[in-house]
Design a protein around this motif. Structure first.
Motif, PDB file in Angstrom:
ATOM      1  N   LEU A 112       0.823  -1.211   0.000  1.00 42.60           N
ATOM      2  CA  LEU A 112       0.000   0.000   0.000  1.00 42.60           C
ATOM      3  C   LEU A 112       0.856   1.259   0.000  1.00 42.60           C
ATOM      4  CD1 LEU A 112      -2.849  -0.962   2.493  1.00 42.60           C
ATOM      5  CD2 LEU A 112      -2.988  -0.829   0.008  1.00 42.60           C
ATOM      6  N   GLU A 113       2.042   1.193   0.594  1.00 38.82           N
ATOM      7  CA  GLU A 113       2.923   2.358   0.629  1.00 38.82           C
ATOM      8  C   GLU A 113       3.585   2.615  -0.725  1.00 38.82           C
ATOM      9  OE1 GLU A 113       5.751   1.883   3.743  1.00 38.82           O
ATOM     10  OE2 GLU A 113       4.262   1.972   5.357  1.00 38.82           O
ATOM     11  N   HIS A 114       3.870   1.548  -1.479  1.00 37.11           N
ATOM     12  CA  HIS A 114       4.553   1.703  -2.770  1.00 37.11           C
ATOM     13  C   HIS A 114       3.928   0.785  -3.824  1.00 37.11           C
ATOM     14  CE1 HIS A 114       7.671   3.955  -0.653  1.00 37.11           C
ATOM     15  NE2 HIS A 114       7.719   2.973   0.232  1.00 37.11           N
ATOM     16  N   PRO A 115       2.646   0.977  -4.145  1.00 38.16           N
ATOM     17  CA  PRO A 115       1.991   0.051  -5.084  1.00 38.16           C
ATOM     18  C   PRO A 115       2.633   0.010  -6.464  1.00 38.16           C
ATOM     19  CG  PRO A 115       0.607   1.976  -4.632  1.00 38.16           C
ATOM     20  CD  PRO A 115       1.722   2.010  -3.654  1.00 38.16           C
ATOM     21  N   GLN A 116       3.245   1.121  -6.881  1.00 38.80           N
ATOM     22  CA  GLN A 116       3.850   1.152  -8.214  1.00 38.80           C
ATOM     23  C   GLN A 116       4.957   0.110  -8.376  1.00 38.80           C
ATOM     24  OE1 GLN A 116       3.907   3.732  -6.079  1.00 38.80           O
ATOM     25  NE2 GLN A 116       6.029   4.344  -5.707  1.00 38.80           N
ATOM     26  N   ASP A 117       5.524  -0.347  -7.264  1.00 38.33           N
ATOM     27  CA  ASP A 117       6.586  -1.347  -7.330  1.00 38.33           C
ATOM     28  C   ASP A 117       6.047  -2.768  -7.462  1.00 38.33           C
ATOM     29  OD1 ASP A 117       8.528   0.635  -7.071  1.00 38.33           O
ATOM     30  OD2 ASP A 117       8.561   0.497  -4.887  1.00 38.33           O
ATOM     31  N   TYR A 118       4.720  -2.915  -7.375  1.00 36.11           N
ATOM     32  CA  TYR A 118       4.115  -4.246  -7.391  1.00 36.11           C
ATOM     33  C   TYR A 118       3.103  -4.446  -8.520  1.00 36.11           C
ATOM     34  CZ  TYR A 118       6.152  -4.466  -2.730  1.00 36.11           C
ATOM     35  OH  TYR A 118       7.026  -4.453  -1.682  1.00 36.11           O
ATOM     36  N   VAL A 119       2.583  -3.363  -9.080  1.00 37.04           N
ATOM     37  CA  VAL A 119       1.535  -3.479 -10.099  1.00 37.04           C
ATOM     38  C   VAL A 119       2.181  -3.656 -11.471  1.00 37.04           C
ATOM     39  CG1 VAL A 119      -0.509  -2.445 -11.119  1.00 37.04           C
ATOM     40  CG2 VAL A 119       0.038  -1.991  -8.714  1.00 37.04           C
ATOM     41  N   GLU A 120       2.080  -4.843 -12.024  1.00 36.95           N
ATOM     42  CA  GLU A 120       2.597  -5.119 -13.365  1.00 36.95           C
ATOM     43  C   GLU A 120       1.570  -4.637 -14.386  1.00 36.95           C
ATOM     44  OE1 GLU A 120       4.320  -5.634 -16.520  1.00 36.95           O
ATOM     45  OE2 GLU A 120       5.528  -6.335 -14.813  1.00 36.95           O
ATOM     46  N   SER A 121       1.959  -3.668 -15.218  1.00 35.88           N
ATOM     47  CA  SER A 121       1.003  -2.992 -16.104  1.00 35.88           C
ATOM     48  C   SER A 121       0.336  -3.933 -17.093  1.00 35.88           C
ATOM     49  CB  SER A 121       1.702  -1.856 -16.852  1.00 35.88           C
ATOM     50  OG  SER A 121       2.737  -2.356 -17.681  1.00 35.88           O
ATOM     51  N   GLN A 122       1.047  -4.950 -17.564  1.00 33.47           N
ATOM     52  CA  GLN A 122       0.446  -5.867 -18.528  1.00 33.47           C
ATOM     53  C   GLN A 122      -0.628  -6.732 -17.880  1.00 33.47           C
ATOM     54  OE1 GLN A 122       2.841  -9.077 -20.052  1.00 33.47           O
ATOM     55  NE2 GLN A 122       1.895  -8.943 -22.081  1.00 33.47           N
ATOM     56  N   GLU A 123      -0.455  -7.037 -16.609  1.00 32.97           N
ATOM     57  CA  GLU A 123      -1.404  -7.896 -15.908  1.00 32.97           C
ATOM     58  C   GLU A 123      -2.600  -7.123 -15.374  1.00 32.97           C
ATOM     59  OE1 GLU A 123      -1.395 -11.265 -12.323  1.00 32.97           O
ATOM     60  OE2 GLU A 123       0.436 -10.146 -12.823  1.00 32.97           O
ATOM     61  N   TYR A 124      -2.374  -5.864 -14.951  1.00 32.51           N
ATOM     62  CA  TYR A 124      -3.449  -5.053 -14.364  1.00 32.51           C
ATOM     63  C   TYR A 124      -3.535  -3.726 -15.113  1.00 32.51           C
ATOM     64  CZ  TYR A 124      -2.854  -8.425 -10.592  1.00 32.51           C
ATOM     65  OH  TYR A 124      -2.747  -9.590  -9.868  1.00 32.51           O
ATOM     66  N   PHE A 125      -4.601  -3.551 -15.882  1.00 27.36           N
ATOM     67  CA  PHE A 125      -4.756  -2.338 -16.674  1.00 27.36           C
ATOM     68  C   PHE A 125      -4.962  -1.119 -15.785  1.00 27.36           C
ATOM     69  CE2 PHE A 125      -7.062  -0.387 -20.571  1.00 27.36           C
ATOM     70  CZ  PHE A 125      -5.872   0.133 -21.020  1.00 27.36           C
ATOM     71  N   SER A 126      -5.504  -1.337 -14.581  1.00 27.60           N
ATOM     72  CA  SER A 126      -5.636  -0.243 -13.614  1.00 27.60           C
ATOM     73  C   SER A 126      -5.333  -0.778 -12.227  1.00 27.60           C
ATOM     74  CB  SER A 126      -7.051   0.358 -13.642  1.00 27.60           C
ATOM     75  OG  SER A 126      -7.975  -0.502 -12.990  1.00 27.60           O
ATOM     76  N   TRP A 127      -4.966   0.113 -11.316  1.00 26.44           N
ATOM     77  CA  TRP A 127      -4.665  -0.297  -9.940  1.00 26.44           C
ATOM     78  C   TRP A 127      -5.909  -0.841  -9.248  1.00 26.44           C
ATOM     79  CZ3 TRP A 127      -0.761   3.545  -7.249  1.00 26.44           C
ATOM     80  CH2 TRP A 127       0.430   3.529  -7.981  1.00 26.44           C
ATOM     81  N   GLU A 128      -7.060  -0.427  -9.689  1.00 27.65           N
ATOM     82  CA  GLU A 128      -8.313  -0.932  -9.130  1.00 27.65           C
ATOM     83  C   GLU A 128      -8.340  -2.464  -9.202  1.00 27.65           C
ATOM     84  OE1 GLU A 128     -12.975  -1.022 -10.641  1.00 27.65           O
ATOM     85  OE2 GLU A 128     -11.482   0.208 -11.666  1.00 27.65           O
TER      86      GLU A 128
END
Length: 323
Positions: A259-275
């Motif tokens: 939750l503190e650094h979601p950008q380090d965990y959200v793979e853009s190809q797998e998740y089109f949005s952080w939602e």
């Protein structure tokens, strides 16, 4: 692609500096604000290299897409930051949205228009701030405890009615909360219908609850509505699932770190949005437990008084009556 990246673009006369941390970033503004110049500098650097007189510094390669062959080129690109201008007519097409969804790249889109096919975040809509030769970016919609309105909010927001964008678990939760407080509650049935439902309700102190991670295309229309109706406020967390994760009900150092650094965990190809990422994360961490979560129908454990209060307490400055 995931992570946060600092971009610096400069020549002898101008310098742009900004950070990119999601798969879609929107840069907008009126004419003569430097948007087109930024795009042109990146295009020139990509085409001519050192002889362009433009220096681009970033951990990832920055480039543009040409109108004629974008469909052929985009699938070959990986881990790059792609800049697109509003003159790229393919931006509004379903083909581009589908290919962007499957892409390993980040996109910076320079446009004054809304792009309803792309679920971009309200937090990643920027204007260009200029100070002499130096340019950086600033958010178009200012943040105040995630409450958005026509002016700075002071004190508590006490809604007379609540409008939410979605059904399923989010609907179950807020329908229960509003019922307990005797506050009218409406499900808009989608982000694009929020304004219509607001006009239909006609309440002065109305609170809109929507997923900030994907509501970007609707924010201009909502913002214009709130200027005419200053008592209307928006609460825009990343998603309802983010609220639950943020509440502390799902304990664990790993969750707090994400939750503190979601950008380090959200793979853009797998998740089109952080939602979508936060939904998947909550389902994963509650599977087989007392808090087992499904976004189709809310587990009633989340409606128990203690748990309900923990979730509502994340919504700072918003009072739903006696809790």
């Amino acid at each position: 692609m995931k992570g946060k990246y600092h971009v610096m673009v400069q020549n002898k006369r101008l310098r742009y500096e900004f950070d990119i941390k999601r798969n879609i970033t929107i840069i907008r503004g009126d004419s003569a604000t430097g948007k087109t110049t930024l795009y042109s500098m990146i295009a020139l650097a990509a085409r001519r290299g050192d002889s362009s007189g433009v220096e681009v510094q970033c951990e990832k390669k920055c480039r543009i897409l040409d109108e004629l062959d974008w469909k052929l080129v985009l699938p070959t690109l990986h881990d790059q930051i792609i800049f697109l201008d509003e003159d790229n007519l393919f931006l509004k097409t379903t083909d581009f949205a589908a290919m962007a969804k499957e892409s390993h790249n980040y996109f910076v889109i320079i446009t004054r228009e809304e792009l309803p096919n792309l679920p971009y975040s309200v937090e990643e809509i920027y204007g260009i701030h200029t100070a002499g030769k130096y340019h950086d970016t600033k958010r178009v919609y200012n943040e105040f405890y995630h409450i958005y309105g026509s002016g700075e909010a002071t004190g508590e927001v006490k809604p007379d009615a609540v409008v939410a964008e979605d059904s399923n678990s989010e609907f179950d939760f807020f329908n229960y909360v509003c019922g307990e407080c005797h506050i009218p509650y409406r499900n808009a049935g989608g982000k694009s219908k929020l304004k219509d439902v607001l006009q239909e309700l006609g309440y002065k102190n109305t609170l809109v609850v929507a997923d900030g991670a994907s509501i970007g295309p609707e924010m201009n229309e909502l913002s214009q509505y709130m200027k005419l109706h200053p008592d209307t406020k928006c609460y825009l967390p990343e998603s309802f699932e983010w609220l639950i994760l943020k509440s502390g009900l799902i304990d664990g150092n790993r969750v707090r770190e994400i939750l503190e650094h979601p950008q380090d965990y959200v793979e853009s190809q797998e998740y089109f949005s952080w939602e979508r990422f936060f939904t998947s994360l909550l389902i994963q961490y509650t599977h087989g437990t007392y808090f087992n979560y499904s976004n189709r129908k809310l587990n009633e454990v989340y409606l128990h008084e203690k748990n309900r209060k923990a979730i509502l307490d994340v919504m700072e400055k918003i009072a739903f009556g006696k809790r």
